[in-house]
Design a protein around this motif. Structure first.
Motif, PDB file in Angstrom:
ATOM      1  N   LEU A 173      59.499  56.836 -39.854  1.00  0.00           N
ATOM      2  CA  LEU A 173      58.405  56.304 -40.648  1.00  0.00           C
ATOM      3  C   LEU A 173      57.852  57.393 -41.543  1.00  0.00           C
ATOM      4  O   LEU A 173      57.091  58.239 -41.114  1.00  0.00           O
ATOM      5  N   LYS A 183      56.719  55.245 -47.453  1.00  0.00           N
ATOM      6  CA  LYS A 183      56.425  53.888 -47.014  1.00  0.00           C
ATOM      7  C   LYS A 183      55.013  53.424 -47.339  1.00  0.00           C
ATOM      8  O   LYS A 183      54.710  52.259 -47.254  1.00  0.00           O
ATOM      9  N   SER A 184      54.132  54.341 -47.707  1.00  0.00           N
ATOM     10  CA  SER A 184      52.721  53.993 -47.775  1.00  0.00           C
ATOM     11  C   SER A 184      52.426  52.902 -48.785  1.00  0.00           C
ATOM     12  O   SER A 184      51.711  51.960 -48.491  1.00  0.00           O
ATOM     13  N   ASN A 216      53.570  49.392 -47.533  1.00  0.00           N
ATOM     14  CA  ASN A 216      52.759  48.837 -46.459  1.00  0.00           C
ATOM     15  C   ASN A 216      51.354  48.510 -46.923  1.00  0.00           C
ATOM     16  O   ASN A 216      50.766  47.548 -46.470  1.00  0.00           O
ATOM     17  N   CYS A 246      51.899  52.133 -41.225  1.00  0.00           N
ATOM     18  CA  CYS A 246      53.143  52.883 -41.055  1.00  0.00           C
ATOM     19  C   CYS A 246      53.430  53.240 -39.604  1.00  0.00           C
ATOM     20  O   CYS A 246      54.592  53.285 -39.200  1.00  0.00           O
TER      21      CYS A 246
END
Length: 216
Positions: free
Chosen positions: A27, A32-33, A36, A184
């Motif tokens: 992660l 990924k922020s 998400n 995350c």
């Protein structure tokens, strides 16, 4: 990390995810922020009676947080704009009701369920410690901002516009970062480890803590 699909929760889905190992290293906060953070709920986020499944309910709460943080940043940019009273009212509602309810839920049944279901390799205690620390920081900052928000909500003047701008912007940005981190790190863990019974059983508790939203 895959984003939850808009399909209904099934036992098969939960069982498949429960069998997958949870790797914290997979992660990446940086990559990924944004994905998400933009995760939209698949139902009207202001209807508390829709928050049946715990994970979907938490995603809804996080999306609502993002919307309210955007409003707070708008207010911080210009506290005396034409929409200031409405923006201040919204901020007071969010910071004095929705945020405390979300924090209280995180400190009780949700944490207990994760502790009961997680494996040693999940390092759940360090995750929950950070979750509690993030919640405490947000709650303290919200209290510090409340007096100025009430002044703006009644059309009053701030004691220090510069101080308010800095505090409001800091809270909004920090809370957004905390929501990204939860999406995350905490949400994938909850999806993998909590059972269907956990998610359906805890969902109404989260809804009850946010029931005032339905009447708004």
């Amino acid at each position: 990390m895959d984003d939850p699909s808009p399909g209904s929760l099934t036992t098969g889905f939960a069982e498949r995810n429960a069998m997958q190992p949870f790797h914290r290293s997979s992660l990446s906060f940086a990559t990924k922020s944004s994905i998400n953070l933009d995760r939209r709920p698949r139902f009207d986020s202001r209807r508390a009676d829709c928050l049946v499944d715990l994970v979907e309910g938490l995603y809804t709460a996080h999306y609502r947080s993002r919307v309210e943080c955007d409003k707070l940043l708008e207010l911080a940019h210009d506290p005396y704009r034409s929409r200031s009273i409405a923006l201040a009212d919204d901020a007071i509602e969010f910071l004095s009701h929705e945020l405390p309810g979300h924090v209280a839920f995180g400190l009780r049944g949700f944490r207990a369920a994760l502790r009961a279901r997680c494996r040693p390799s999940d390092d759940v205690e360090s995750i929950l410690e950070r979750l509690a620390r993030n919640h405490a920081e947000d709650s303290e900052a919200a209290l510090d901002l409340m007096a100025d928000l009430r002044r703006l909500a009644t059309g009053g003047r701030l004691r220090s516009a510069c101080a308010f701008k800095a505090m409001a912007a800091s809270l909004a940005r920090r809370h957004r970062e905390h929501v990204v981190w939860e999406n995350c790190m905490v949400m994938p863990l909850a999806r993998r480890r909590l059972t269907v019974e956990d998610r359906i059983g805890l969902g109404p508790i989260l809804a009850a803590r946010r029931s005032h939203v339905a009447a708004a």
